[in-house]
Every structure is written in C-alpha cells, then in structure tokens.
Write an enzyme that holds these catalytic residues in place. Structure first.
Site, PDB file in Angstrom:
ATOM      1  N   ARG A 146      -2.754 -45.535  11.754  1.00  0.00           N
ATOM      2  CA  ARG A 146      -1.976 -45.641  10.510  1.00  0.00           C
ATOM      3  C   ARG A 146      -2.308 -47.005   9.917  1.00  0.00           C
ATOM      4  O   ARG A 146      -2.079 -48.037  10.560  1.00  0.00           O
ATOM      5  CB  ARG A 146      -0.477 -45.527  10.789  1.00  0.00           C
ATOM      6  CG  ARG A 146       0.364 -45.979   9.605  1.00  0.00           C
ATOM      7  CD  ARG A 146       1.824 -45.630   9.755  1.00  0.00           C
ATOM      8  NE  ARG A 146       2.023 -44.210   9.561  1.00  0.00           N
ATOM      9  CZ  ARG A 146       3.212 -43.651   9.300  1.00  0.00           C
ATOM     10  NH1 ARG A 146       4.292 -44.406   9.210  1.00  0.00           N
ATOM     11  NH2 ARG A 146       3.326 -42.365   9.136  1.00  0.00           N
ATOM     12  N   GLN A 178       1.247 -35.061   8.077  1.00  0.00           N
ATOM     13  CA  GLN A 178       2.539 -34.644   7.539  1.00  0.00           C
ATOM     14  C   GLN A 178       2.438 -33.260   6.895  1.00  0.00           C
ATOM     15  O   GLN A 178       3.293 -32.398   7.103  1.00  0.00           O
ATOM     16  CB  GLN A 178       3.021 -35.657   6.490  1.00  0.00           C
ATOM     17  CG  GLN A 178       4.355 -35.281   5.868  1.00  0.00           C
ATOM     18  CD  GLN A 178       5.489 -35.305   6.881  1.00  0.00           C
ATOM     19  OE1 GLN A 178       5.679 -36.299   7.554  1.00  0.00           O
ATOM     20  NE2 GLN A 178       6.237 -34.211   7.007  1.00  0.00           N
ATOM     21  N   ARG A 209       5.981 -32.177  13.215  1.00  0.00           N
ATOM     22  CA  ARG A 209       4.937 -33.192  13.344  1.00  0.00           C
ATOM     23  C   ARG A 209       4.371 -33.123  14.772  1.00  0.00           C
ATOM     24  O   ARG A 209       3.166 -33.209  14.965  1.00  0.00           O
ATOM     25  CB  ARG A 209       5.513 -34.598  13.082  1.00  0.00           C
ATOM     26  CG  ARG A 209       5.952 -34.853  11.653  1.00  0.00           C
ATOM     27  CD  ARG A 209       4.779 -34.891  10.700  1.00  0.00           C
ATOM     28  NE  ARG A 209       3.800 -35.883  11.074  1.00  0.00           N
ATOM     29  CZ  ARG A 209       3.871 -37.186  10.751  1.00  0.00           C
ATOM     30  NH1 ARG A 209       4.875 -37.626  10.018  1.00  0.00           N
ATOM     31  NH2 ARG A 209       2.918 -38.022  11.114  1.00  0.00           N
TER      32      ARG A 209
HETATM   33  N1   CP Z   1       6.956 -39.059   7.696  1.00  0.00           N
HETATM   34  C1   CP Z   1       6.458 -40.086   8.418  1.00  0.00           C
HETATM   35  O1   CP Z   1       5.229 -40.304   8.474  1.00  0.00           O
HETATM   36  O2   CP Z   1       7.410 -40.780   9.103  1.00  0.00           O
HETATM   37  P1   CP Z   1       7.170 -42.185   9.827  1.00  0.00           P
HETATM   38  O3   CP Z   1       6.814 -43.199   8.745  1.00  0.00           O
HETATM   39  O4   CP Z   1       8.490 -42.497  10.489  1.00  0.00           O
HETATM   40  O5   CP Z   1       6.048 -42.044  10.806  1.00  0.00           O
END
Ligand code: CP
Length: 307
Positions: free
Chosen positions: A107, A137, A294
């Site tokens: 990420r 997502q 998820r």
């Molecule tokens: N929806 C999502 O990616 O949640 P987080 O930011 O908590 O990982």
C-alpha cells in the site's frame, strides 16, 4: 510473473476465476474459527511481506489473517521502518525482498512506486491501494454484490461523491465485469477521463450526471466513499465538504434506487458526512459484508498469484 496490479490489467477469465474461488473458499470455511487453517493450504511454507506506507485496518488485518488461514506466514512492514523510507530505491528494495519472501503486498502513495516494485521484484506483487486505484477493494465488492443479488453483469452501479481511487477501480471493473456505471459529483472532483474512456471502449455505459437524484434512478448499487482521501491535503477539507454535501447518500436519495438496491462504502467512513447512519445501518447496506469479503477475495488473489 502473476502480479495483481489493477483490475484492467488482469484477464477477465482470471478475475472471474478469482471471484468464484473466493466464494468457494468462503463457503468451505463453514463457520470454523477464524484462526483455523483452510483444508487447502496454497501458501504453506510461503512468506508474505505486507508493506504499508499509509494507515490501514481492513487491508492489513484481512491480508494477515488470509495468509495464515492458507498456511503461510506474514511480516507486516511500515514504510518508515524500512530503508525505503530513508532513501533506498524501490528497485533495490524489490530485489532484496524477493530474496526473502514469496509474495509482496504494498500500500503506497504513487502508482509509480507500485509499478517499480513489480518491475524489479522476482515474486508476485499485489496492489493494496495507491493514490490512483484500489483493486482488492473492488474484488471484494463484486463478491459482495453477487452473493446478495446475483451476477453484476448488466447492472447499474452509481458512485456518488469524489472521483477517487476507489471509483477508478470500479471503472476498471465495469469494463471487465460488464456493468454500467454512473458517476455523480461536482465537476472539480471528476475522475480522470481515461478511466471512463477505457470502460466505454469495452462496451459498457459510463455516464457523468451532476444531479444525484437523476443519477440514482433505478440503480442496483449505490456507492460512496470518504470526501477527503488519505492523500488529499487537509487544507482542501472545507472546500470539498461544501462541494460534496449535495452528494451525501441519505434515505431520500436511496428512495430513487431500485427496490432491491444495495449500498456500499469501503470504509473507513465519516458517518453523517458522505452517508447517513440511516443508510449505513439500513437494510440496503452491505458495508460489513464488504469488509469481511476483503479477506476472501484477497485469499483468491494471492492463490492466483502463486498458482
Ligand atoms: N477499505 C480499506 O482499504 O480499508 P483500510 O484503509 O482500513 O485498509
């Protein structure tokens, strides 16, 4: 190398296979404790690096649990703890990590970081969100829609709010899974035109409608997201709130959707800003199914990457 970088970069048959595999893996767990192993262990003896340069609850926990359920081990790394956050190149980081681990999920902020990681890694890389897209997502969201209301192909999905990275992956999915997509929001927060043009080129209807009531007419799925994303400057908050207030998803807006319409939000939410409590906790809402899915969708993604 089977990287999972974006929905538009993955073959339709592979995407469909992942959704089907996620459904099967979810059903096979059949209520067993969340820490119990699956029957099938495709990640047995595998080490997975989970790199976070931004905060996360769902992505972090669902990947970690998913790897363990499939028999693998994880190491969760924050960008600032790695030398990556102190001047080491992405390419060198990718090459080094590939000597230790079998799979990398990252990420990050810039899409270029993800792409450089994938170009230089000798193990599969998964996009856990960039400023531009959030494919994991939307794989969970497709699974969630189909569990409730059957095939998403031919359905009408309406996005109300900011044309952000989650919308972008919905646009990729519209082209690949064959559903129509309407964006409703202020012009200043329109998504990049390329996302819309690419989906249209695949034969699906993608529209921009400034009037949220007209946009939501007959929708099978209404989706929104936070008005200020993690990469947006805090100084834009007030302006964004003023622009986006007319696009709040509330009970009045949902009345214009189809009778069996679903409501989605990827979370985290700012309740009573982009969507009201009445909608978030109402009968159309599947927000916690999305969060659970998820786990199942990403397990299918990881299994595919290593297959
Ligand atoms: N929806 C999502 O990616 O949640 P987080 O930011 O908590 O990982």
């Amino acid at each position: 190398m089977k990287h999972f970088l974006d929905i538009n970069k993955t073959e339709v048959a592979d995407l469909r296979g992942m959704i089907d595999s996620a459904k099967a893996m979810k059903n096979a767990r059949n209520g067993r404790p969340k820490g119990a192993l699956d029957d099938d262990l495709p990640l047995k003896d595998h080490m997975v690096a989970l790199i976070f340069e931004k905060p996360s609850t769902r992505t972090r926990v669902s990947f970690d649990v998913g790897v363990r359920q499939m028999g693998g081990q994880t190491m969760v790394l924050s960008g600032s703890e790695l030398q990556l956050g102190h001047g080491e190149t992405v390419a060198d980081t990718a090459k080094v990590l590939s000597r230790y681990v079998d799979l990398i999920m990252i990420r990050t902020f810039e899409e270029a970081t993800l792409l450089e990681m994938a170009e230089n890694a000798t193990v599969p890389v998964i996009n856990g969100l960039t400023n531009r897209t959030h494919p994991c997502q939307i794989m969970a969201d497709i699974l969630t829609f189909e569990e409730r209301n059957g095939p998403i192909a031919g359905k009408k999905v309406v996005w109300s709010g900011d044309g952000n990275n989650v919308f972008a992956s919905f646009a990729h999915a519209a082209g690949q899974f064959g559903f129509d997509l309407t964006f409703t929001g202020p012009q200043t927060l329109d998504p990049e035109a390329v996302f819309i043009e690419e989906a249209r080129a695949k034969g699906v209807k993608v529209e921009i409608e400034r009037d949220p009531v007209k946009a939501v007419q007959g929708a099978d799925l209404v989706v929104t997201d936070t008005w200020v994303s993690m990469h947006d400057a805090v100084s834009t908050r007030e302006r964004r709130h003023n622009q986006l207030r007319p696009y709040q998803v509330n009970e009045e807006l949902m009345r214009h959707a189809a009778d069996d319409a679903l409501f989605m939000h990827c979370l985290p939410a700012h309740r009573n800003e982009e969507a009201t409590d009445a909608v978030m906790d109402g009968p159309a809402s599947v927000i916690f199914d999305e969060a659970e899915n998820r786990l199942h969708a990403q397990k299918a993604v990881m299994k595919w990457c290593l297959s």
